[in-house]
Write a protein that holds these residues in place. Sequence first.
Motif, PDB file in Angstrom:
ATOM      1  N   ARG A 126     -18.890 104.987  46.265  1.00 38.63           N
ATOM      2  CA  ARG A 126     -19.440 106.023  46.537  1.00 38.63           C
ATOM      3  C   ARG A 126     -19.399 106.252  47.571  1.00 38.63           C
ATOM      4  N   ASN A 144     -21.681 111.257  43.023  1.00 34.53           N
ATOM      5  CA  ASN A 144     -21.533 110.046  42.063  1.00 34.53           C
ATOM      6  C   ASN A 144     -20.006 111.094  41.294  1.00 34.53           C
ATOM      7  N   LYS A 195     -10.723 101.865  36.168  1.00 31.21           N
ATOM      8  CA  LYS A 195     -12.224 101.135  36.284  1.00 31.21           C
ATOM      9  C   LYS A 195     -13.331 102.443  36.564  1.00 31.21           C
ATOM     10  N   VAL A 196     -12.782 102.869  37.901  1.00 29.85           N
ATOM     11  CA  VAL A 196     -13.108 103.933  38.100  1.00 29.85           C
ATOM     12  C   VAL A 196     -13.331 105.169  36.974  1.00 29.85           C
ATOM     13  N   ARG A 197     -12.086 105.504  37.092  1.00 32.41           N
ATOM     14  CA  ARG A 197     -11.718 106.818  35.658  1.00 32.41           C
ATOM     15  C   ARG A 197     -13.391 106.666  34.234  1.00 32.41           C
ATOM     16  N   GLU A 198     -12.801 105.171  34.385  1.00 32.44           N
ATOM     17  CA  GLU A 198     -14.476 105.025  33.081  1.00 32.44           C
ATOM     18  C   GLU A 198     -15.506 104.525  33.338  1.00 32.44           C
ATOM     19  N   ARG A 199     -15.836 105.205  34.471  1.00 34.52           N
ATOM     20  CA  ARG A 199     -17.079 105.727  35.240  1.00 34.52           C
ATOM     21  C   ARG A 199     -17.225 106.880  35.757  1.00 34.52           C
ATOM     22  N   GLY A 200     -16.038 107.136  35.357  1.00 37.36           N
ATOM     23  CA  GLY A 200     -16.959 108.913  35.310  1.00 37.36           C
ATOM     24  C   GLY A 200     -16.983 109.507  36.787  1.00 37.36           C
TER      25      GLY A 200
END
Length: 133
Positions: A16, A33, A63-68
């Motif tokens: 982050r 965030n 993975k970063v995309r999936e975490r929003g």
Amino acid sequence: MAELEGKIVGHFLFSRFPLSSEPSGGYRDQTENEIAMLAPVAVHADYFHQGVGSTMITLGIEKVRERGFKGITVEGDYHFYNRVGFKTSSEFGIYPTSGIPLTEPRCMMCQELYPGALKDVQGYVVYDMYYNA
């Protein structure tokens, strides 16, 4: 980490990372965030030019995309990072804080994680975390 035949051949890290609305980096907006920074990235020299770095980063971006998250910043060789979807960060209104000169502005890059994601995100990358580590 990237592993081949039981040997670690590369690694990378997404964190982050806040942006500031001030060129000095003093005030941080609530973007911690929303934006991730990709650093460090390393591939063992015996595995250069074999797709290890591109594969690691492509899987990590998903993975970063999936975490929003909305976007990712990175500094490095634009010849490499442009191939995996990064563009010069100034195209998105994201700049280094003052006092951190970039001899080659194309080396600071961003990637939107979906179309228009960075439309309302702008500011200056805050580097003081490196001085406090």
